[in-house]
Each structure stands twice: as C-alpha cells, then as structure tokens.
Design a protein around this motif. Structure first.
Motif, PDB file in Angstrom:
ATOM      1  N   SER A  51       0.841  -1.198   0.000  1.00  0.00           N
ATOM      2  CA  SER A  51       0.000   0.000   0.000  1.00  0.00           C
ATOM      3  C   SER A  51       0.872   1.242   0.000  1.00  0.00           C
ATOM      4  CB  SER A  51      -0.920   0.017   1.223  1.00  0.00           C
ATOM      5  OG  SER A  51      -0.152   0.099   2.409  1.00  0.00           O
ATOM      6  N   CYS A  52       0.244   2.370  -0.354  1.00  0.00           N
ATOM      7  CA  CYS A  52       0.902   3.673  -0.318  1.00  0.00           C
ATOM      8  C   CYS A  52       0.092   4.624   0.554  1.00  0.00           C
ATOM      9  CB  CYS A  52       1.019   4.275  -1.721  1.00  0.00           C
ATOM     10  SG  CYS A  52       2.166   3.423  -2.825  1.00  0.00           S
ATOM     11  N   THR A  53       0.781   5.492   1.252  1.00  0.00           N
ATOM     12  CA  THR A  53       0.153   6.608   1.959  1.00  0.00           C
ATOM     13  C   THR A  53       0.858   7.881   1.508  1.00  0.00           C
ATOM     14  OG1 THR A  53       1.658   6.416   3.841  1.00  0.00           O
ATOM     15  CG2 THR A  53      -0.429   5.197   3.963  1.00  0.00           C
ATOM     16  N   THR A  69       0.860  12.533   1.880  1.00  0.00           N
ATOM     17  CA  THR A  69       0.352  13.827   2.335  1.00  0.00           C
ATOM     18  C   THR A  69       0.851  14.892   1.375  1.00  0.00           C
ATOM     19  OG1 THR A  69       2.265  14.231   3.764  1.00  0.00           O
ATOM     20  CG2 THR A  69       0.357  13.120   4.761  1.00  0.00           C
ATOM     21  N   TYR A  75       5.447  10.720   0.495  1.00  0.00           N
ATOM     22  CA  TYR A  75       4.791   9.426   0.298  1.00  0.00           C
ATOM     23  C   TYR A  75       5.584   8.303   0.960  1.00  0.00           C
ATOM     24  CZ  TYR A  75       8.372   8.855  -3.309  1.00  0.00           C
ATOM     25  OH  TYR A  75       9.576   8.777  -3.971  1.00  0.00           O
ATOM     26  N   THR A  76       4.868   7.235   1.266  1.00  0.00           N
ATOM     27  CA  THR A  76       5.457   5.990   1.769  1.00  0.00           C
ATOM     28  C   THR A  76       4.728   4.835   1.100  1.00  0.00           C
ATOM     29  OG1 THR A  76       5.964   6.981   3.913  1.00  0.00           O
ATOM     30  CG2 THR A  76       5.932   4.575   3.800  1.00  0.00           C
ATOM     31  N   CYS A  77       5.477   3.947   0.446  1.00  0.00           N
ATOM     32  CA  CYS A  77       4.897   2.770  -0.201  1.00  0.00           C
ATOM     33  C   CYS A  77       5.628   1.525   0.300  1.00  0.00           C
ATOM     34  CB  CYS A  77       5.012   2.854  -1.720  1.00  0.00           C
ATOM     35  SG  CYS A  77       4.019   4.185  -2.459  1.00  0.00           S
ATOM     36  N   ARG A 102      10.285   5.482   0.713  1.00  0.00           N
ATOM     37  CA  ARG A 102       9.834   6.783   1.207  1.00  0.00           C
ATOM     38  C   ARG A 102      10.491   7.882   0.385  1.00  0.00           C
ATOM     39  NH1 ARG A 102      10.657   3.942   6.054  1.00  0.00           N
ATOM     40  NH2 ARG A 102       8.746   3.732   7.317  1.00  0.00           N
ATOM     41  N   THR A 116      -2.745  -1.046  -2.485  1.00  0.00           N
ATOM     42  CA  THR A 116      -3.712   0.048  -2.402  1.00  0.00           C
ATOM     43  C   THR A 116      -3.031   1.387  -2.648  1.00  0.00           C
ATOM     44  OG1 THR A 116      -4.950  -1.213  -0.757  1.00  0.00           O
ATOM     45  CG2 THR A 116      -5.439   1.147  -0.945  1.00  0.00           C
ATOM     46  N   ALA A 125      -2.630   5.605  -2.745  1.00  0.00           N
ATOM     47  CA  ALA A 125      -3.045   6.715  -1.879  1.00  0.00           C
ATOM     48  C   ALA A 125      -3.757   7.755  -2.731  1.00  0.00           C
ATOM     49  CB  ALA A 125      -1.833   7.327  -1.195  1.00  0.00           C
ATOM     50  N   ILE A 146      -5.371  11.536  -2.398  1.00  0.00           N
ATOM     51  CA  ILE A 146      -5.453  12.705  -1.526  1.00  0.00           C
ATOM     52  C   ILE A 146      -5.898  13.919  -2.333  1.00  0.00           C
ATOM     53  CG2 ILE A 146      -3.754  11.900   0.154  1.00  0.00           C
ATOM     54  CD1 ILE A 146      -1.634  13.539  -1.283  1.00  0.00           C
TER      55      ILE A 146
END
Length: 327
Positions: free
Chosen positions: A27-29, A31, A56-58, A139, A188, A190, A192
């Motif tokens: 997954s990725c998150t 901001t 980002y972080t994946c 990251r 998944t 991200a 935003i």
C-alpha cells in the motif's frame, strides 16, 4: 504416502499465507501541503511562483533485486477542461476565473499531469534495487511547482478568494527493471486532495491630465472655461470615491492660481458641465465623485471656470491640485 500428502498441504498453505500477507501489506500513503499564491495586487501584478510538497510511503513484499516504482499522478480540478488548462474559481462567482498550473520540474516546462507518455505526464520514481526480499518500504518526496502568470486580467476579475482542488494519486508497482511505463497496480494506492488558492484584493490607480485655461487678455469680461480628464482603474466591483483638494493657494474653499509676482486669480473646478457641482474632497458627501469599478479604465471630466476679475497683471498663473481616490 501420507508424508507426501502432508507436505503438499503444508506448501499450499504457506504460499497462500505469503500472498495474503502481500496483499495486506502492499500500500501507499501520502500527504501534501497546500499551494497558496497569496495576495495578488492587480495594480502591480507579477507572475507568482510557489511550491508544495508531496510526501509518500509505499510498502510491499518484493523479490530479490526488485524495484518499487512509485507513480504520482495529479488530475484536473472540478472547473478544468484538462490538466493543461487549470483554473482557480471565485468562491461565490463561478464565472470568475484565474488561470494557473502546476509543474513537475523547476523550470516549469512540464505540466504535472496524469497521462502517461504525454506532454503532461505523472512523475515516476524508482526505489531500489533491494538486495533482500520480503517487506520493503520506499519513502520520498516530490516538489510541485505552481505558477499563476501575470497575463491574467486581474483588474477585470472580482475581488475575493479563488480556489481549486486537484486529485492526487500515488500508486506503486514492483518491477525488475527501471522504465517509464505506467504503474501496474500493486496493493492500495493513496488518494489525496491538493488545495490551491489565491486572493485578489481591491486596488486602484489614477491619472490626471493638466487643465489649461489658455492665454487671456488681462481685462477679460466673460467666463473662461476649460476641461480636463481624470482616468481611474480599480479592481472590478470596487466602490471608490475621487476627491480634489483645494490646491496650494486656496483661501477657505476658494481655489486660486498664483503668479510669480505673488498675484492671484480665482478659479473653480466642478463635476458637471453646467459647473454647478463643486468638486471637493469631503468623503461620503456630494463633493466627491463616487462609483463602482468595472475593472476597465473609467474617465471622469473635470470642468474648470475662471470668472472675470479686475486688476490682473499679465503673468503665468498656476496651481496644483491633489487628486485622491479612496476605495
């Protein structure tokens, strides 16, 4: 025979567990900071460049010497026709817009978009290769360069806040070689929202032409008339008042021009061609000229009058009037 069956079942169970773990952990998150062009003064406009940052972080299970490819896509806003024609829209007047765009490079030549292989592509970043398999995390950050150009017709736009929101997607893929192909979805992504804003303030500029009564005989017996023009330009929708002070040599409210030898000649300035409405400086009264700006240059005539006076000597008579626009 029983041992072989047990081993086969154990292998199936272990592989299924690994695949389930990969799906759960891939997954990725992300901001993103807002992109605010700040306050724009339409009288002294400039091209405004500002930056925002995507962090980002994946994470995913990977194989030995694989890469995590991260794809960052920025789509079009709700009022945009496409990513190459982005606009900010007035918060209450939807027809009022300012053009801008966001770019992926510091030179601001490549629009930051979401169409692979186009002139406005996403940004693709590779992390790796990873020397060890299993779970890996990528990251990073990506700068978004924003520009609102000076070519916008700022004066013709209404005062207020202009906004847009762009959709940003950060997705990943596990690859064995570096390339610019789209990220085939792994896990998944991200999704935003990227807020963009600018504020247009009320501002005015004004210019007055000289008023010249010409050459007259010292014993003139009729009123001498002349006109001039005051040109004002204010941000669209701005209420304003234009006032004229009494000049350098007035006595009370009587305006006077002065000659080099110290002699004076009375004169007056009016708002109307009938020369019945004296033009003064008292705000919120009939003395000033009030209006609402269209955004274009608006011209107002100044009507001057000198009445016959006795005892005048031949000379050049002058005065200086201060014109003030209040908004």
């Amino acid at each position: 025979m029983r041992v072989l069956k047990l081993f086969g079942l154990l292998c199936v169970f272990t592989l299924a567990s690994l695949f389930a773990t990969e799906r759960a952990q891939a997954s990725c998150t992300a901001t993103i900071t807002s992109l605010n062009f700040g306050v724009i003064n339409p009288v002294t406009p400039t091209t405004v460049d500002v930056n925002a940052t995507i962090n980002y972080t994946c994470s995913s299970l990977i194989t030995l010497l694989s890469y995590i490819k991260v794809c960052i896509e920025i789509g079009r806003g709700p009022q945009d026709t496409d990513v190459n024609s982005r606009v900010l829209t007035h918060t209450t007047i939807s027809s009022e817009k300012l053009t801008y765009n966001v770019y992926s490079n510091p030179a601001l030549t490549t629009v930051f978009g979401n169409v692979y292989g186009s002139a406005s592509p996403p940004v693709i970043i590779h992390h790796g290769p990873y020397a060890i398999g299993l779970l890996a995390t990528a990251r990073g950050s990506q700068t978004v360069h924003g520009r609102i150009p000076v070519t916008n017709p700022f004066m013709l736009r209404s005062v207020g806040q202009y906004n847009s929101t762009l959709p940003v997607t950060v997705r990943m893929a596990i690859v064995s070689v570096i390339g610019q192909s789209p990220c085939t979805v792994t896990g998944t992504p991200a999704n935003i929202s990227f807020p963009i804003a600018a504020s247009l303030i009320s501002a005015c500029k004004i210019n007055a032409q000289p008023l010249n009564f010409g050459s007259q005989p010292s014993n003139f017996s009729v009123n001498v008339m002349s006109t001039s023009t005051i040109a004002s330009t204010c941000t669209k929708g701005t209420p304003y008042q234009i006032g004229l002070n009494n000049g350098l040599y007035a006595v009370g409210n009587q305006r006077r021009m002065k000659a080099g030898d110290g002699q004076f000649i009375n004169y007056e300035l009016y708002k109307d061609s009938a020369r019945s409405q004296r033009w003064g400086a008292a705000l919120n009264t009939a003395e000033t000229l009030a209006g609402v700006a269209t955004g274009a240059t608006q011209n107002a005539s100044v009507y001057g009058k000198v009445v016959p006076q006795t005892g005048l000597r031949a000379a050049n008579y002058k005065d200086t009037i201060t014109v003030t626009i209040t908004y």
